[in-house]
Design a protein around this motif. Structure first.
Motif, mmCIF file in Angstrom:
data_model
loop_
_atom_site.group_PDB
_atom_site.id
_atom_site.type_symbol
_atom_site.label_atom_id
_atom_site.label_comp_id
_atom_site.label_asym_id
_atom_site.label_seq_id
_atom_site.Cartn_x
_atom_site.Cartn_y
_atom_site.Cartn_z
ATOM 1 N N LYS A 106 39.913 38.965 47.204
ATOM 2 C CA LYS A 106 39.865 37.499 47.122
ATOM 3 C C LYS A 106 38.612 36.959 47.806
ATOM 4 C CE LYS A 106 42.579 33.367 48.127
ATOM 5 N NZ LYS A 106 43.882 32.861 48.600
ATOM 6 N N ALA A 107 38.313 37.450 48.992
ATOM 7 C CA ALA A 107 37.125 36.995 49.721
ATOM 8 C C ALA A 107 35.851 37.319 48.948
ATOM 9 C CB ALA A 107 37.094 37.626 51.110
ATOM 10 N N TYR A 108 35.779 38.522 48.410
ATOM 11 C CA TYR A 108 34.601 38.951 47.635
ATOM 12 C C TYR A 108 34.428 38.077 46.397
ATOM 13 C CZ TYR A 108 31.670 42.303 44.952
ATOM 14 O OH TYR A 108 30.687 42.905 44.217
ATOM 15 N N SER A 109 35.509 37.840 45.664
ATOM 16 C CA SER A 109 35.405 37.044 44.433
ATOM 17 C C SER A 109 35.062 35.590 44.742
ATOM 18 C CB SER A 109 36.698 37.123 43.615
ATOM 19 O OG SER A 109 37.743 36.404 44.242
ATOM 20 N N GLN A 110 35.604 35.051 45.825
ATOM 21 C CA GLN A 110 35.304 33.659 46.154
ATOM 22 C C GLN A 110 33.860 33.481 46.601
ATOM 23 O OE1 GLN A 110 38.487 32.437 48.796
ATOM 24 N NE2 GLN A 110 39.807 31.939 47.056
ATOM 25 N N THR A 111 33.301 34.466 47.272
ATOM 26 C CA THR A 111 31.872 34.415 47.623
ATOM 27 C C THR A 111 31.028 34.380 46.363
ATOM 28 O OG1 THR A 111 32.205 35.550 49.732
ATOM 29 C CG2 THR A 111 29.996 35.663 48.769
ATOM 30 N N LEU A 112 31.342 35.241 45.400
ATOM 31 C CA LEU A 112 30.585 35.279 44.138
ATOM 32 C C LEU A 112 30.762 33.986 43.347
ATOM 33 C CD1 LEU A 112 31.320 38.962 43.132
ATOM 34 C CD2 LEU A 112 29.098 38.025 43.819
ATOM 35 N N GLN A 113 31.943 33.371 43.419
ATOM 36 C CA GLN A 113 32.164 32.094 42.739
ATOM 37 C C GLN A 113 31.310 31.000 43.376
ATOM 38 O OE1 GLN A 113 36.425 31.238 41.666
ATOM 39 N NE2 GLN A 113 36.697 33.226 42.654
ATOM 40 N N ARG A 114 31.277 30.958 44.695
ATOM 41 C CA ARG A 114 30.471 29.947 45.385
ATOM 42 C C ARG A 114 28.992 30.109 45.070
ATOM 43 N NH1 ARG A 114 34.136 31.442 49.468
ATOM 44 N NH2 ARG A 114 35.722 29.838 49.740
ATOM 45 N N GLU A 115 28.540 31.342 44.887
ATOM 46 C CA GLU A 115 27.138 31.620 44.554
ATOM 47 C C GLU A 115 26.810 31.281 43.103
ATOM 48 O OE1 GLU A 115 26.703 35.763 45.441
ATOM 49 O OE2 GLU A 115 26.665 35.428 47.618
ATOM 50 N N GLY A 116 27.833 31.072 42.259
ATOM 51 C CA GLY A 116 27.614 30.771 40.849
ATOM 52 C C GLY A 116 27.537 31.991 39.953
ATOM 53 N N THR A 117 27.692 33.171 40.533
ATOM 54 C CA THR A 117 27.650 34.414 39.764
ATOM 55 C C THR A 117 28.929 34.610 38.972
ATOM 56 O OG1 THR A 117 26.221 35.399 41.428
ATOM 57 C CG2 THR A 117 27.364 36.912 39.955
ATOM 58 N N TRP A 118 30.061 34.337 39.603
ATOM 59 C CA TRP A 118 31.371 34.450 38.962
ATOM 60 C C TRP A 118 31.737 33.033 38.562
ATOM 61 C CZ3 TRP A 118 35.138 38.590 41.041
ATOM 62 C CH2 TRP A 118 36.246 38.715 40.205
ATOM 63 N N ARG A 119 31.345 32.645 37.350
ATOM 64 C CA ARG A 119 31.454 31.247 36.916
ATOM 65 C C ARG A 119 32.862 30.746 36.720
ATOM 66 N NH1 ARG A 119 27.351 28.954 32.812
ATOM 67 N NH2 ARG A 119 25.402 29.514 33.813
ATOM 68 N N HIS A 120 33.688 31.545 36.093
ATOM 69 C CA HIS A 120 35.058 31.136 35.778
ATOM 70 C C HIS A 120 35.994 32.303 36.036
ATOM 71 C CE1 HIS A 120 33.709 27.444 33.857
ATOM 72 N NE2 HIS A 120 32.767 28.178 33.279
ATOM 73 N N LEU A 121 37.210 31.968 36.452
ATOM 74 C CA LEU A 121 38.222 32.974 36.730
ATOM 75 C C LEU A 121 39.577 32.405 36.328
ATOM 76 C CD1 LEU A 121 39.296 35.591 38.062
ATOM 77 C CD2 LEU A 121 39.124 34.426 40.270
ATOM 78 N N TRP A 122 40.214 33.052 35.352
ATOM 79 C CA TRP A 122 41.532 32.626 34.873
ATOM 80 C C TRP A 122 42.500 33.789 34.956
ATOM 81 C CZ3 TRP A 122 37.170 31.468 31.886
ATOM 82 C CH2 TRP A 122 36.827 30.113 31.819
ATOM 83 N N ARG A 123 43.699 33.513 35.396
ATOM 84 C CA ARG A 123 44.770 34.507 35.355
ATOM 85 C C ARG A 123 45.357 34.511 33.949
ATOM 86 N NH1 ARG A 123 48.478 35.388 40.083
ATOM 87 N NH2 ARG A 123 46.899 36.969 40.315
#
Length: 96
Positions: free
Chosen positions: A28-45
């Motif tokens: 979760k921490a890793y993915s949220q860092t990437l989301q804040r950086e704009g690398t992981w643009r969207h995430l849907w369950r």
């Protein structure tokens, strides 16, 4: 480059709950860092399953591979990657 990535998680049934919780928290921490950086643009369950659909914005295939293989849950994932490109009928001038 934009990529559609589907990740299905298959944790071993004999994995201790504490170990699973630790891996999930790190993930979760890793993915949220990437989301804040704009690398992981969207995430849907994906409803009803332990999986997600994500959009990544990275420089190239190798950058995507580094990110995905760095996921703490990576050893327990089945992953499908699809490169994306602009559709000629899109009404948007950008990737929003």
């Amino acid at each position: 480059m934009l990529f559609h990535v589907e990740m299905r998680v298959h944790l071993p049934s004999d994995m201790p709950e504490a170990k699973a919780a630790e891996i999930k928290a790190t993930e979760k921490a890793y993915s949220q860092t990437l989301q804040r950086e704009g690398t992981w643009r969207h995430l849907w369950r994906v409803a009803g399953s332990y999986s997600n659909v994500s959009i990544f914005d990275v420089e190239d295939n190798e950058a995507l591979h580094r990110i995905i293989s760095g996921l703490p849950l990576f050893p327990y994932m089945e992953i499908q990657v699809r490169p994306l490109c602009r559709h000629p009928s899109s009404i948007r001038d950008d990737d929003s």
